[in-house]
Every structure is written in structure tokens, then in C-alpha cells.
Scaffold this motif. Structure first.
Motif, PDB file in Angstrom:
ATOM      1  N   ASN A  85       0.697  -1.354   0.512  1.00 33.93           N
ATOM      2  CA  ASN A  85      -0.222   0.095   0.002  1.00 33.93           C
ATOM      3  C   ASN A  85       0.917   0.840  -0.515  1.00 33.93           C
ATOM      4  OD1 ASN A  85      -1.507  -1.473   1.788  1.00 33.93           O
ATOM      5  ND2 ASN A  85      -2.729  -0.814   0.144  1.00 33.93           N
ATOM      6  N   GLY A  86       2.342   1.105  -0.311  1.00 34.56           N
ATOM      7  CA  GLY A  86       2.674   2.226   0.411  1.00 34.56           C
ATOM      8  C   GLY A  86       3.047   2.740   2.016  1.00 34.56           C
ATOM      9  N   TYR A  87       3.618   4.138   1.634  1.00 31.33           N
ATOM     10  CA  TYR A  87       3.507   5.672   2.926  1.00 31.33           C
ATOM     11  C   TYR A  87       1.774   5.379   2.782  1.00 31.33           C
ATOM     12  CZ  TYR A  87       3.893   9.305   5.751  1.00 31.33           C
ATOM     13  OH  TYR A  87       3.365   9.505   7.432  1.00 31.33           O
ATOM     14  N   MET A  88       1.386   5.133   4.160  1.00 35.39           N
ATOM     15  CA  MET A  88       0.199   5.912   4.820  1.00 35.39           C
ATOM     16  C   MET A  88      -0.151   7.378   5.454  1.00 35.39           C
ATOM     17  SD  MET A  88      -1.919   3.781   2.449  1.00 35.39           S
ATOM     18  CE  MET A  88      -3.431   3.818   3.376  1.00 35.39           C
ATOM     19  N   SER A  89      -0.515   7.772   5.272  1.00 38.16           N
ATOM     20  CA  SER A  89      -0.454   9.145   5.897  1.00 38.16           C
ATOM     21  C   SER A  89      -1.568   8.595   7.499  1.00 38.16           C
ATOM     22  CB  SER A  89      -0.371  11.032   5.657  1.00 38.16           C
ATOM     23  OG  SER A  89      -1.850  10.221   5.307  1.00 38.16           O
ATOM     24  N   THR A  90      -1.341  10.203   7.923  1.00 38.33           N
ATOM     25  CA  THR A  90      -2.287   9.883   9.189  1.00 38.33           C
ATOM     26  C   THR A  90      -3.468  10.589   9.082  1.00 38.33           C
ATOM     27  OG1 THR A  90      -0.963  10.797  11.052  1.00 38.33           O
ATOM     28  CG2 THR A  90      -2.489  11.037  11.712  1.00 38.33           C
ATOM     29  N   ALA A  91      -3.471  11.713   8.170  1.00 31.60           N
ATOM     30  CA  ALA A  91      -4.503  11.861   7.139  1.00 31.60           C
ATOM     31  C   ALA A  91      -5.427  11.418   6.917  1.00 31.60           C
ATOM     32  CB  ALA A  91      -4.574  12.937   6.455  1.00 31.60           C
ATOM     33  N   GLU A  92      -3.948  10.027   5.727  1.00 34.44           N
ATOM     34  CA  GLU A  92      -5.512   9.446   5.282  1.00 34.44           C
ATOM     35  C   GLU A  92      -6.661   8.262   6.192  1.00 34.44           C
ATOM     36  OE1 GLU A  92      -3.619   7.040   1.919  1.00 34.44           O
ATOM     37  OE2 GLU A  92      -1.833   7.461   2.466  1.00 34.44           O
ATOM     38  N   TYR A  93      -6.436   7.581   7.556  1.00 35.10           N
ATOM     39  CA  TYR A  93      -6.370   6.692   8.777  1.00 35.10           C
ATOM     40  C   TYR A  93      -7.503   7.609   8.790  1.00 35.10           C
ATOM     41  CZ  TYR A  93      -2.620   3.390   7.669  1.00 35.10           C
ATOM     42  OH  TYR A  93      -1.485   2.460   7.302  1.00 35.10           O
ATOM     43  N   THR A  94      -7.242   9.468   9.671  1.00 27.81           N
ATOM     44  CA  THR A  94      -8.012   9.755  10.164  1.00 27.81           C
ATOM     45  C   THR A  94      -9.484   9.500   9.199  1.00 27.81           C
ATOM     46  OG1 THR A  94      -6.361  11.282  11.203  1.00 27.81           O
ATOM     47  CG2 THR A  94      -8.791  12.132  11.129  1.00 27.81           C
ATOM     48  N   SER A  95      -9.602   9.872   7.535  1.00 28.10           N
ATOM     49  CA  SER A  95     -10.249  10.001   6.672  1.00 28.10           C
ATOM     50  C   SER A  95     -11.399   8.512   6.672  1.00 28.10           C
ATOM     51  CB  SER A  95     -10.116   9.986   5.482  1.00 28.10           C
ATOM     52  OG  SER A  95     -11.015   9.194   4.633  1.00 28.10           O
ATOM     53  N   MET A  96     -10.329   6.934   6.867  1.00 38.85           N
ATOM     54  CA  MET A  96     -10.561   5.932   6.773  1.00 38.85           C
ATOM     55  C   MET A  96     -11.898   5.978   8.460  1.00 38.85           C
ATOM     56  SD  MET A  96      -7.472   3.625   6.211  1.00 38.85           S
ATOM     57  CE  MET A  96      -7.135   3.394   4.473  1.00 38.85           C
ATOM     58  N   ARG A  97     -10.852   6.758   9.730  1.00 36.73           N
ATOM     59  CA  ARG A  97     -12.307   6.341  10.848  1.00 36.73           C
ATOM     60  C   ARG A  97     -13.370   7.163  10.814  1.00 36.73           C
ATOM     61  NH1 ARG A  97      -9.375   9.704  14.871  1.00 36.73           N
ATOM     62  NH2 ARG A  97     -11.031  11.418  13.938  1.00 36.73           N
ATOM     63  N   ASN A  98     -13.305   8.658  10.427  1.00 34.16           N
ATOM     64  CA  ASN A  98     -14.066   9.615  10.625  1.00 34.16           C
ATOM     65  C   ASN A  98     -15.181   9.322   9.635  1.00 34.16           C
ATOM     66  OD1 ASN A  98     -12.894  10.952  12.830  1.00 34.16           O
ATOM     67  ND2 ASN A  98     -12.497  12.402  11.362  1.00 34.16           N
ATOM     68  N   GLU A  99     -15.135   8.874   8.406  1.00 36.96           N
ATOM     69  CA  GLU A  99     -16.424   8.848   7.035  1.00 36.96           C
ATOM     70  C   GLU A  99     -16.230   7.694   6.665  1.00 36.96           C
ATOM     71  OE1 GLU A  99     -14.485  11.060   3.551  1.00 36.96           O
ATOM     72  OE2 GLU A  99     -12.603  12.176   4.804  1.00 36.96           O
ATOM     73  N   PHE A 100     -15.878   6.579   7.221  1.00 38.44           N
ATOM     74  CA  PHE A 100     -16.007   5.213   6.818  1.00 38.44           C
ATOM     75  C   PHE A 100     -16.511   3.813   7.685  1.00 38.44           C
ATOM     76  CE2 PHE A 100     -14.119   6.720   3.014  1.00 38.44           C
ATOM     77  CZ  PHE A 100     -14.677   6.051   1.948  1.00 38.44           C
ATOM     78  N   GLY A 101     -15.676   4.890   9.514  1.00 38.46           N
ATOM     79  CA  GLY A 101     -15.899   4.090  10.260  1.00 38.46           C
ATOM     80  C   GLY A 101     -15.264   2.967  10.984  1.00 38.46           C
ATOM     81  N   VAL A 102     -13.846   2.815  10.076  1.00 40.59           N
ATOM     82  CA  VAL A 102     -13.152   2.135  10.410  1.00 40.59           C
ATOM     83  C   VAL A 102     -12.654   2.294  11.951  1.00 40.59           C
ATOM     84  CG1 VAL A 102     -10.878   1.819   9.791  1.00 40.59           C
ATOM     85  CG2 VAL A 102     -12.345   1.744   7.916  1.00 40.59           C
ATOM     86  N   LYS A 103     -12.574   1.275  12.760  1.00 34.35           N
ATOM     87  CA  LYS A 103     -11.616   0.626  13.907  1.00 34.35           C
ATOM     88  C   LYS A 103     -10.771   0.505  14.385  1.00 34.35           C
ATOM     89  CE  LYS A 103     -16.745  -0.477  14.675  1.00 34.35           C
ATOM     90  NZ  LYS A 103     -17.504  -1.534  15.482  1.00 34.35           N
ATOM     91  N   ALA A 104     -10.307   0.089  13.498  1.00 32.45           N
ATOM     92  CA  ALA A 104      -8.614  -1.152  13.686  1.00 32.45           C
ATOM     93  C   ALA A 104      -8.291  -0.856  12.495  1.00 32.45           C
ATOM     94  CB  ALA A 104      -8.984  -2.305  14.539  1.00 32.45           C
ATOM     95  N   VAL A 105      -7.012  -0.712  12.693  1.00 34.63           N
ATOM     96  CA  VAL A 105      -6.097  -1.203  11.153  1.00 34.63           C
ATOM     97  C   VAL A 105      -5.260  -2.635  12.174  1.00 34.63           C
ATOM     98  CG1 VAL A 105      -3.993  -0.299   9.922  1.00 34.63           C
ATOM     99  CG2 VAL A 105      -6.659   1.178  11.059  1.00 34.63           C
ATOM    100  N   THR A 106      -4.967  -3.230  10.933  1.00 38.04           N
ATOM    101  CA  THR A 106      -3.972  -4.484  11.146  1.00 38.04           C
ATOM    102  C   THR A 106      -2.567  -4.235  10.335  1.00 38.04           C
ATOM    103  OG1 THR A 106      -5.556  -5.958  12.167  1.00 38.04           O
ATOM    104  CG2 THR A 106      -3.699  -6.712  11.674  1.00 38.04           C
TER     105      THR A 106
END
Length: 370
Positions: A24-45
Motif C-alpha cells: 500500500n506504500g506510505y499511509m499518512s495519519t490523514a488517510e487513517y483519520t479519513s478512514m475512521r471519520n468517513e467510513f467507520g473504520v475502528k482498527a488497522v492491522t
């Protein structure tokens, strides 16, 4: 991790957990925040390691950025062990690598068991090896689990109820909650997120195993967006035909890459042989079944069946007589790096080798470049 073609009902499953690796390459904090806020993602493995030598180069940044986004964090190790001693050694390597990368105590560090090495072992051997890995990994303060495919669960290894993270990508799901007695069900490898590039593996969590043992009070900030974006992301639906029928297809192909020849039109059926790249295959019929396009090869004692790719794809073969250039994978290579070096689109590179960018590649693998 293992990937099949997916056609999903828009309300079929939740995006509770995403798993990422160097692919997936480099993933930023902003991308993970978007996953959390906009898609309801709770966890990342995140991928931590593989075998006894490979360390995922993005593990540390993924762990740090996931935590900064207020998500639960876990890890996984891609297993190559074939003996109990090797399982313990790989667990020690994974545990030490996870510690160095910053995976917090209390996180899950799952063993991803889907390799050819495990496929060649008996169920009893795999059970013994998995148990040894999980017992050893707990010495580092991590909680243990097994990731594997639905066709391998309780076939190639034992996955008891209230344990396990199971991957199964059905052609169509009509609201059914698959593997509801297991910790998690990975239901797609092609989910999309608004500000992130490419497709992602996503899972629905059936309990709090992957969101336990860590402090996280951050919740999605826009429930309406979560619902809407999940529906859109799950809408990559390819509707099946009313009934699958065999059609005549008398053609001769040369395989681009090694392909398993099965005893029937099921990826979980027995393997007659693994046909290497360059093998000439003569087919007489084709069918869309189980999310794949299959062709039938007449043999002296019956038929063999080859999955040529997702049902939405054309044949993953090239005609005889074509000349091609191949690249041999070396340690540390990724789909992205190989594509960049050879002036290719990363998705094109994976597709022309009959894979996705989330398929594992290993030193010694030969990839079709042109």
C-alpha cells in the motif's frame, strides 16, 4: 493476503478493520483519520514480518500514524514455517520486529497462514505449528490469532469458534454475516477510501478482540458520511448471470504465470498439478462460476479446470508464439518498485501476471514485464 473476486451487496458488510502492508506504500495519519471519520473504520492491522528474515519497511510508520489517528492497532506475520521449531523461530522474529516497530503490548499479532508451505502440510502438522507460534508470540505481550482463507479453515487447519480471522470473498452476499462465530471476516480486497490510492483489504469484526487491550476513545465524527461512503465503496457489484452454463471455447494458450490445475471448478478443490509459466494449454469449454472464469482442459483421463481470473476479467493467458520479458523478484521488492523501475502502471503489472497488487511476491518469482 489471499484475494478472490468480489461482488457485494451495498449493505453487505462493515469496514470495521483495514489491513495494510508495504504494497500500500506510505499511509499518512490523514488517510487513517479519513478512514475512521468517513467510513467507520475502528482498527488497522499492519504487516510486521514474513518468514524468518523479511521485515515490512512500512510497519513502524503505519503503527505510528494509525495510533495518531486514534484507531486500534494490530499486526500480522506471514507464516512460512513447516515445523514446530521454525514456528517458534518465526514467532521470536515477528515479536522482536513488532517491538522494534512500536506495536504496543496488548495488540493482536496474528499468524497469516496461507502459504504453499502450509498447503503441503497435513492438518495436524499445521495445527501443531500454529499453536507453537501463538504460544510463543504471547511471550512478547501480544495476543494471538490465525488468519486464513475460508476454504482452509477446518480443512488445512483447525479454527475453533470464537477465534480466527477468516478471508472469504463471495460472489454475491445478500446481507449474510459470514463467519459470525469468528473474531473477524475479511470480505473484500478492493474496498476504496476517499483520499487513499488503490484498493484495500477490509474486514467486519464480530467481537471486540481486535479492539481490546488498548485505550481509544475516538469515534467517527460523521455517522451520515460513514453510512454513505460504506455503501458507495461496497457498490463494486458485478451481478451474476441467472445460471452458469458451459460454452464452447476451443483455444490454445501459453500460460503467462504458474496456474493450478484443479479437479473441479472450485478454488478449494484438489490440485492435479501446478502448470508452470510457458505451458501450452488447450481448452474446449469455459464457464463463469464462483466468482471466477474457468476453462476446461481435456486430459487423457478426464478433465482439468483452471481459474483464469475474476469473472469480470478476460482470460489471464497470452496466445502461443508471443515473446515476453520476465523480471525475477529479489528480496525487498514490491509491486510498486518493480513497476516504477520498468515504466509500468502497478495495476497493469499485477494484472498481466494474473494477480492483484495485494498478492504476495517472493524472491525468485518471475513476473511478466512485457
Amino acid at each position: 493476503m489471499a484475494a478472490l473476486f468480489l461482488g457485494m451487496n451495498a449493505n453487505a458488510a462493515r469496514m470495521d478493520m483495514v489491513d495494510v502492508s508495504n504494497n500500500n506504500g506510505y499511509m499518512s495519519t490523514a488517510e487513517y483519520t479519513s478512514m475512521r471519520n468517513e467510513f467507520g473504520v475502528k482498527a488497522v492491522t499492519v504487516k510486521i514480518s514474513e518468514g524468518s528474515t523479511y521485515k515490512d519497511p512500512y510497519a513502524a510508520s503505519n503503527i505510528a500514524n494509525v495510533q495518531a489517528a486514534g484507531l486500534y492497532i494490530n499486526g500480522y506475520h506471514f507464516a512460512r514455517y513447516t515445523t514446530k521449531a521454525q514456528a517458534i523461530a518465526e514467532a521470536d522474529f515477528a515479536g522482536q520486529t513488532a517491538k522494534a516497530a512500536g506495536l504496543p503490548v496488548g495488540a493482536v499479532l496474528a499468524t497469516d497462514v496461507e502459504s504453499q508451505e502450509a498447503n503441503n502440510r497435513s492438518k495436524a502438522t499445521n495445527d501443531r505449528n500454529n499453536a507453537a507460534f501463538m504460544q510463543e508470540i504471547q511471550k512478547f505481550g501480544y495476543r494471538a490469532d490465525i488468519y486464513t482463507s475460508g476454504s482452509w479453515a477446518n480443512n488445512k487447519m483447525t479454527i475453533k469458534g470464537k477465534t480466527g480471522w477468516i478471508a472469504a470473498y463471495p460472489y454475491v452476499v445478500s446481507g449474510k454475516n459470514w463467519y459470525s462465530t469468528n473474531h473477524a471476516w475479511q470480505w473484500s480486497s478492493t474496498a476504496k477510501f476517499r483520499i487513499s490510492y488503490g484498493g484495500f483489504d477490509v474486514s467486519q469484526l464480530n467481537d471486540n478482540y481486535y479492539t481490546a487491550g488498548q485505550k481509544s476513545t475516538v469515534k467517527p465524527t460523521n455517522k451520515g458520511a460513514v453510512k454513505t461512503n460504506n455503501q458507495k465503496a461496497n457498490k463494486n457489484v458485478s451481478k451474476p448471470a441467472a445460471s452458469a452454463k458451459w460454452v464452447k471455447e476451443k483455444k490454445t494458450y501459453t500460460l503467462k504465470t504458474a496456474v493450478k490445475l484443479h479437479t473441479s471448478t472450485s478454488t478449494s478443490s484438489n490440485t492435479i498439478a501446478i502448470l508452470p509459466a510457458g505451458t501450452t494449454v488447450k481448452t474446449d469449454q469455459a464457464i463463469i462460476k464462483g466468482g471466477y472464469r474457468w476453462v476446461r482442459q481435456p486430459r487423457f483421463n478426464g478433465y482439468g479446470y483452471l481459474a483464469t481470473g475474476p469473472a469480470s476479467n478476460t482470460l489471464e493467458y497470452v496466445k502461443s508464439g508471443a515473446t515476453h520479458t520476465y523480471y525475477t523478484v529479489v528480496s525487498g521488492d514490491s509491486w510498486w518498485e518493480i513497476a516504477q523501475r520498468n515504466g509500468l502502471n502497478v495495476y497493469t503489472l499485477a494484472s498481466q501476471n494474473g494477480k492483484t497488487i495485494y498478492s504476495m511476491i517472493h524472491p525468485g518469482n518471475k513476473l511478466l514485464i512485457k
